[in-house]
Scaffold this motif. Structure first.
Motif, PDB file in Angstrom:
ATOM      1  N   SER A 186       0.839  -1.174   0.000  1.00 39.02           N
ATOM      2  CA  SER A 186       0.000   0.000   0.000  1.00 39.02           C
ATOM      3  C   SER A 186       0.886   1.241   0.000  1.00 39.02           C
ATOM      4  O   SER A 186       1.814   1.348   0.786  1.00 39.02           O
ATOM      5  CB  SER A 186      -0.912  -0.077   1.224  1.00 39.02           C
ATOM      6  N   ALA A 187       0.629   2.165  -0.919  1.00 38.72           N
ATOM      7  CA  ALA A 187       1.476   3.352  -1.047  1.00 38.72           C
ATOM      8  C   ALA A 187       0.709   4.463  -1.737  1.00 38.72           C
ATOM      9  O   ALA A 187      -0.286   4.213  -2.410  1.00 38.72           O
ATOM     10  CB  ALA A 187       2.724   3.027  -1.848  1.00 38.72           C
ATOM     11  N   GLU A 188       1.173   5.687  -1.551  1.00 37.58           N
ATOM     12  CA  GLU A 188       0.594   6.776  -2.319  1.00 37.58           C
ATOM     13  C   GLU A 188       1.144   6.735  -3.744  1.00 37.58           C
ATOM     14  O   GLU A 188       0.439   7.009  -4.697  1.00 37.58           O
ATOM     15  CB  GLU A 188       0.906   8.129  -1.659  1.00 37.58           C
ATOM     16  N   ASN A 203      -2.197  -1.575  -3.599  1.00 39.98           N
ATOM     17  CA  ASN A 203      -3.148  -0.471  -3.505  1.00 39.98           C
ATOM     18  C   ASN A 203      -2.356   0.823  -3.461  1.00 39.98           C
ATOM     19  O   ASN A 203      -1.672   1.106  -2.488  1.00 39.98           O
ATOM     20  CB  ASN A 203      -3.988  -0.655  -2.234  1.00 39.98           C
ATOM     21  N   ALA A 204      -2.408   1.605  -4.549  1.00 36.47           N
ATOM     22  CA  ALA A 204      -1.634   2.846  -4.581  1.00 36.47           C
ATOM     23  C   ALA A 204      -2.397   3.912  -5.346  1.00 36.47           C
ATOM     24  O   ALA A 204      -3.113   3.619  -6.306  1.00 36.47           O
ATOM     25  CB  ALA A 204      -0.275   2.622  -5.220  1.00 36.47           C
ATOM     26  N   GLU A 205      -2.255   5.147  -4.891  1.00 38.20           N
ATOM     27  CA  GLU A 205      -2.903   6.259  -5.563  1.00 38.20           C
ATOM     28  C   GLU A 205      -2.412   6.329  -7.013  1.00 38.20           C
ATOM     29  O   GLU A 205      -3.199   6.424  -7.932  1.00 38.20           O
ATOM     30  CB  GLU A 205      -2.551   7.552  -4.806  1.00 38.20           C
ATOM     31  N   ILE A 238      -4.243  -5.110  -8.594  1.00 40.32           N
ATOM     32  CA  ILE A 238      -3.742  -3.742  -8.494  1.00 40.32           C
ATOM     33  C   ILE A 238      -4.940  -2.795  -8.501  1.00 40.32           C
ATOM     34  O   ILE A 238      -5.841  -2.941  -9.325  1.00 40.32           O
ATOM     35  CB  ILE A 238      -2.849  -3.368  -9.700  1.00 40.32           C
ATOM     36  N   GLY A 239      -4.953  -1.847  -7.583  1.00 42.31           N
ATOM     37  CA  GLY A 239      -6.041  -0.878  -7.565  1.00 42.31           C
ATOM     38  C   GLY A 239      -5.531   0.484  -7.182  1.00 42.31           C
ATOM     39  O   GLY A 239      -4.625   0.607  -6.360  1.00 42.31           O
ATOM     40  N   GLY A 240      -6.113   1.521  -7.769  1.00 43.88           N
ATOM     41  CA  GLY A 240      -5.705   2.874  -7.412  1.00 43.88           C
ATOM     42  C   GLY A 240      -6.428   3.903  -8.251  1.00 43.88           C
ATOM     43  O   GLY A 240      -7.422   3.585  -8.904  1.00 43.88           O
ATOM     44  N   SER A 241      -5.957   5.132  -8.220  1.00 43.50           N
ATOM     45  CA  SER A 241      -6.558   6.172  -9.033  1.00 43.50           C
ATOM     46  C   SER A 241      -6.020   6.108 -10.457  1.00 43.50           C
ATOM     47  O   SER A 241      -6.767   6.084 -11.420  1.00 43.50           O
ATOM     48  CB  SER A 241      -6.237   7.558  -8.462  1.00 43.50           C
ATOM     49  N   ASP A 251      -9.211   4.591 -11.842  1.00 42.27           N
ATOM     50  CA  ASP A 251      -9.998   5.585 -12.553  1.00 42.27           C
ATOM     51  C   ASP A 251      -9.419   5.804 -13.949  1.00 42.27           C
ATOM     52  O   ASP A 251     -10.135   6.002 -14.908  1.00 42.27           O
ATOM     53  CB  ASP A 251     -10.021   6.896 -11.771  1.00 42.27           C
TER      54      ASP A 251
END
Lengths: 196, 216
Positions: free
Chosen positions: A86-88, A103-105, A118-121, A148
């Motif tokens: 998990s990271a920004e 999970n990262a922005e 993998i999930g994030g913005s 997104d």
């Protein structure tokens, strides 16, 4: 943080705990959960626990048996994680293997890898598996990729879901679900695509 | 305990939140790990959530987002919120009755409570109200929750109150998965009450937030 800084060169071991800066140059074995400001691995490192750090830089090889939680992770070497990441910000050109969820922005990877989810913005993965010393490895593989904005090149995945999805050349995707738009290279194989 | 589930896709459609927001809230622990339920469907793996809980939580995050940062929200919705509550406030905002507050003052002498203690008090309040507990027994519930709640807080925990031949005791049980654990006693023992602590804690958190809103 006012914790100790450690530099591990040669063959060494480190107990878990709180540290400032941890630099691994040789072969190190970290025996438990570690919490630090920076973890820098240019040698070889195995962590028998979780890593909690602000910045993680992997230039050598690092295997983590628990989760990694960080603000920023940079990989140019080889990172293997049994738990979740998990990271920004997660970026790099190295090899990434994660059994759990990434999970990262902001994800920007241009190496090879195998990750279950993998999930994030913003998820950008450009894998060019035919160049350099990584050519014997396969391209980037994942079961699920969600974001997104998702931009993929040379990626094999079971399911890709996102708002705006770009499937570039060399991709092999079983199923794409997009909300706003899907752009797809003629060179990509997409078995099933739907707007949902 | 069969809960209605909602798939990730449905959830996003229904609430209009994005993948990025959902993952961000998960990273910040605004949504607990155990609410992400993995299931195989005909299209492969899909993630489901306990419908009522996740919808309430998203509503809560959205309301709080207007004047709090995500990190501030995270401390408030964590299994053991880092708050101290004044007994007088709980009484004033009808989270506990004045009888319960009086009992607390007499029996424990505390005026300022941490979250676990406030939860204990709200459980006592509920059990007294529905007649399963007598005042002398309240102390058993209070001491059990106070000593052990924090260790159980991040799991689906249940409090069981048992009485046999006039002797009463209580136990906390928790499973590692959603749904709670099962327990049986000998036939003569009478299970007076079972309280789902996770639900009780969520309810208390909401009321405390409302209370803070009202006093702001």
């Amino acid at each position: 943080m006012t914790e100790r800084n450690v530099r591990l060169s040669g063959v060494s071991q480190l107990a878990g705990g709180d540290y400032g800066e941890v630099v691994v140059e040789g072969v190190a074995h970290i025996r438990d959960d570690i919490r630090c400001e920076r973890l820098e691995v240019s040698g070889k490192c195995r962590v028998r626990g979780r890593v909690h750090a602000r910045i993680v830089t992997i230039e050598g090889k690092c295997d983590v048996e628990g989760d990694i939680e960080a603000t920023e992770i940079r990989i140019s070497g080889w990172l293997g994680v049994v738990g979740n990441v998990s990271a920004e910000r997660l970026e790099g050109s190295g090899l990434l293997r994660v059994r759990g969820l990434v999970n990262a922005e902001d994800v920007r990877l241009w190496g090879a890898g195998r990750v279950s989810e993998i999930g994030g913005s913003r998820v950008v993965i450009e894998s060019h598996h035919h160049s350099g010393w990584l050519r014997w490895l396969r391209a980037f593989e994942a079961e699920v990729i969600e974001g997104d904005e998702v931009r993929l090149t040379g990626v094999s995945a079971g399911l890709v879901r996102g708002g705006t999805v770009y499937i570039g050349k060399g991709c092999r995707i079983d199923r794409v679900q997009y909300r706003q738009s899907l752009h797809r290279s003629d060179d990509a194989v997409v078995k099933h695509a739907e707007q949902a | 305990m069969d809960e209605e589930l909602i798939s990730k896709k449905e959830l996003l459609d229904l609430t209009g939140i994005s993948y990025g927001q959902l993952y961000r809230w998960k990273r910040k622990r605004l949504i607990p790990e155990e609410w992400f339920i993995r299931k195989s469907t005909f299209t492969g793996q899909e993630t489901f959530f306990p419908r009522d809980k996740i919808l309430a939580r998203i509503e809560l995050i959205r309301n709080m987002k207007e004047d709090l940062s995500l990190d501030e929200i995270a401390t408030k919705v964590s299994p053991v919120p880092d708050v101290t509550l004044r007994l007088a406030d709980l009484e004033k905002h009808h989270i506990v009755t004045s009888a319960t507050a009086t009992w607390c003052r007499d029996a424990t002498g505390t005026e300022v409570l941490v979250f676990g203690e406030a939860l204990a008090l709200s459980v006592i309040n509920q059990l007294i109200a529905d007649g399963s507990l007598t005042w002398p027994e309240a102390d058993i519930v209070w001491r059990t929750l106070r000593a052990h709640y924090e260790r159980f807080a991040d799991r689906a925990a249940t409090l069981v109150f048992v009485r046999k031949l006039g002797v009463s005791t209580c136990a906390l049980l928790a499973a590692r998965q959603e749904g709670g654990a099962d327990i049986e006693f000998d036939p003569d023992a009478h299970v007076v009450a079972r309280v789902d602590l996770t639900t009780a804690a969520e309810a208390l958190k909401l009321r405390v937030l409302e209370m803070e809103d009202a006093t702001r």
